[in-house]
Design an enzyme around this catalytic site. Sequence first.
Site, PDB file in Angstrom:
ATOM      1  N   ASN A  34       0.932  -1.213   0.005  1.00  0.00           N
ATOM      2  CA  ASN A  34       0.190   0.108   0.062  1.00  0.00           C
ATOM      3  C   ASN A  34       0.897   1.257   0.031  1.00  0.00           C
ATOM      4  O   ASN A  34       1.968   1.323   0.647  1.00  0.00           O
ATOM      5  CB  ASN A  34      -0.963  -0.025   1.012  1.00  0.00           C
ATOM      6  CG  ASN A  34      -0.322  -0.189   2.445  1.00  0.00           C
ATOM      7  OD1 ASN A  34       0.498  -0.928   2.605  1.00  0.00           O
ATOM      8  ND2 ASN A  34      -1.094   0.311   3.370  1.00  0.00           N
ATOM      9  N   ILE A  35       0.294   2.344  -0.732  1.00  0.00           N
ATOM     10  CA  ILE A  35       1.175   3.711  -0.987  1.00  0.00           C
ATOM     11  C   ILE A  35       0.307   4.800  -0.636  1.00  0.00           C
ATOM     12  O   ILE A  35      -0.817   4.720  -1.201  1.00  0.00           O
ATOM     13  CB  ILE A  35       1.518   3.698  -2.357  1.00  0.00           C
ATOM     14  CG1 ILE A  35       2.523   2.412  -2.695  1.00  0.00           C
ATOM     15  CG2 ILE A  35       2.406   4.904  -2.570  1.00  0.00           C
ATOM     16  CD1 ILE A  35       2.838   2.390  -4.054  1.00  0.00           C
ATOM     17  N   GLU A  36       0.521   5.480   0.647  1.00  0.00           N
ATOM     18  CA  GLU A  36      -0.460   6.392   1.133  1.00  0.00           C
ATOM     19  C   GLU A  36      -0.049   7.730   0.544  1.00  0.00           C
ATOM     20  O   GLU A  36       1.010   7.836  -0.381  1.00  0.00           O
ATOM     21  CB  GLU A  36      -0.549   6.391   2.463  1.00  0.00           C
ATOM     22  CG  GLU A  36      -1.188   5.197   3.082  1.00  0.00           C
ATOM     23  CD  GLU A  36      -1.090   4.912   4.500  1.00  0.00           C
ATOM     24  OE1 GLU A  36      -0.810   5.624   5.236  1.00  0.00           O
ATOM     25  OE2 GLU A  36      -1.967   4.241   4.790  1.00  0.00           O
ATOM     26  N   CYS A  62      -4.035   0.312  -2.410  1.00  0.00           N
ATOM     27  CA  CYS A  62      -3.991  -0.761  -1.639  1.00  0.00           C
ATOM     28  C   CYS A  62      -2.868  -1.576  -2.259  1.00  0.00           C
ATOM     29  O   CYS A  62      -2.844  -1.565  -3.432  1.00  0.00           O
ATOM     30  CB  CYS A  62      -5.269  -1.311  -1.379  1.00  0.00           C
ATOM     31  SG  CYS A  62      -6.614  -0.412  -0.406  1.00  0.00           S
ATOM     32  N   GLU A  75      -3.110  -4.591  -2.766  1.00  0.00           N
ATOM     33  CA  GLU A  75      -3.894  -5.801  -3.819  1.00  0.00           C
ATOM     34  C   GLU A  75      -3.769  -4.957  -5.026  1.00  0.00           C
ATOM     35  O   GLU A  75      -3.566  -5.573  -6.130  1.00  0.00           O
ATOM     36  CB  GLU A  75      -5.107  -5.896  -3.284  1.00  0.00           C
ATOM     37  CG  GLU A  75      -5.397  -6.810  -2.241  1.00  0.00           C
ATOM     38  CD  GLU A  75      -5.306  -6.046  -0.858  1.00  0.00           C
ATOM     39  OE1 GLU A  75      -4.730  -4.851  -0.794  1.00  0.00           O
ATOM     40  OE2 GLU A  75      -6.193  -6.422  -0.073  1.00  0.00           O
ATOM     41  N   CYS A 128     -10.132  -4.791   0.734  1.00  0.00           N
ATOM     42  CA  CYS A 128     -11.445  -3.629   0.840  1.00  0.00           C
ATOM     43  C   CYS A 128     -12.449  -3.728  -0.457  1.00  0.00           C
ATOM     44  O   CYS A 128     -12.061  -4.351  -1.322  1.00  0.00           O
ATOM     45  CB  CYS A 128     -10.911  -2.349   0.929  1.00  0.00           C
ATOM     46  SG  CYS A 128     -10.315  -1.729  -0.665  1.00  0.00           S
ATOM     47  N   CYS A 155     -10.859  -2.833  -3.734  1.00  0.00           N
ATOM     48  CA  CYS A 155     -10.043  -4.035  -4.410  1.00  0.00           C
ATOM     49  C   CYS A 155     -10.621  -5.147  -4.674  1.00  0.00           C
ATOM     50  O   CYS A 155     -10.484  -5.804  -5.871  1.00  0.00           O
ATOM     51  CB  CYS A 155      -8.842  -4.322  -3.237  1.00  0.00           C
ATOM     52  SG  CYS A 155      -7.778  -3.152  -3.006  1.00  0.00           S
TER      53      CYS A 155
HETATM   54  N1  THU Z   1      -5.153  -1.233   2.745  1.00  0.00           N
HETATM   55  C1  THU Z   1      -4.707  -2.174   1.972  1.00  0.00           C
HETATM   56  O1  THU Z   1      -3.613  -2.005   1.337  1.00  0.00           O
HETATM   57  N2  THU Z   1      -5.365  -3.254   1.565  1.00  0.00           N
HETATM   58  C2  THU Z   1      -6.494  -3.620   2.193  1.00  0.00           C
HETATM   59  O2  THU Z   1      -7.135  -4.845   1.997  1.00  0.00           O
HETATM   60  C3  THU Z   1      -6.803  -3.070   3.460  1.00  0.00           C
HETATM   61  C4  THU Z   1      -6.500  -1.777   3.506  1.00  0.00           C
HETATM   62  C5  THU Z   1      -4.363  -0.144   3.049  1.00  0.00           C
HETATM   63  C6  THU Z   1      -5.048   1.178   2.651  1.00  0.00           C
HETATM   64  C7  THU Z   1      -4.418   2.134   3.736  1.00  0.00           C
HETATM   65  O3  THU Z   1      -3.049   2.338   3.349  1.00  0.00           O
HETATM   66  C8  THU Z   1      -4.159   1.371   5.091  1.00  0.00           C
HETATM   67  O4  THU Z   1      -4.251  -0.086   4.531  1.00  0.00           O
HETATM   68  C9  THU Z   1      -5.402   1.648   5.898  1.00  0.00           C
HETATM   69  O5  THU Z   1      -6.760   1.323   5.283  1.00  0.00           O
END
Ligand code: THU
Length: 139
Positions: free
Chosen positions: A44-46, A55, A57, A93, A96
């Site tokens: 995941n990359i915020e 996310c 995935e 989520c 995804c």
């Molecule tokens: N996140 C994912 O990368 N995959 C998931 O299936 C659930 C959520 C990430 C998004 C965000 O960077 C962090 O988790 C918190 O929601």
Amino acid sequence: MDINVEELIRQALEMRKMSYTPYSHFNVGAALLAANGTIYTGCNIENASLTPTNCAERTAFFKAVSEGVRDFEAIAIAGGPDNATELDYCPPCGVCRQVMSEFCRDDFKIIMAKSVTEYKIVTLSENLPDRFGPKDLLG
Ligand code: THU
């Protein structure tokens, strides 16, 4: 095809280390197995603006699709707080799941992993029943 579940989980756990999560501190790694045997990984990359966050995935899916690969068997997902000593299961989520729905069959396997030996597997149709997909638009 035979799925090496442990190898997929190992790569998802390894990818967790690449997560960029200064806001949530929730690190997720994913390893996506294509039908051709190639594994595409993602983290995941915020973003400071929050909504552009991607996310793990989707990072893995978009890496694969951007290289012309659209046929998939399974994805392993490992996620939890960056300071966690043990992981809980991290379900994908809704966004995804919808991206999976675009490219994957009902029996696509979603492997949620706490560790290489502790995991559960569900299919996409279990995770996203009555899904809206390409067939609804294209017939
Ligand atoms: N996140 C994912 O990368 N995959 C998931 O299936 C659930 C959520 C990430 C998004 C965000 O960077 C962090 O988790 C918190 O929601």
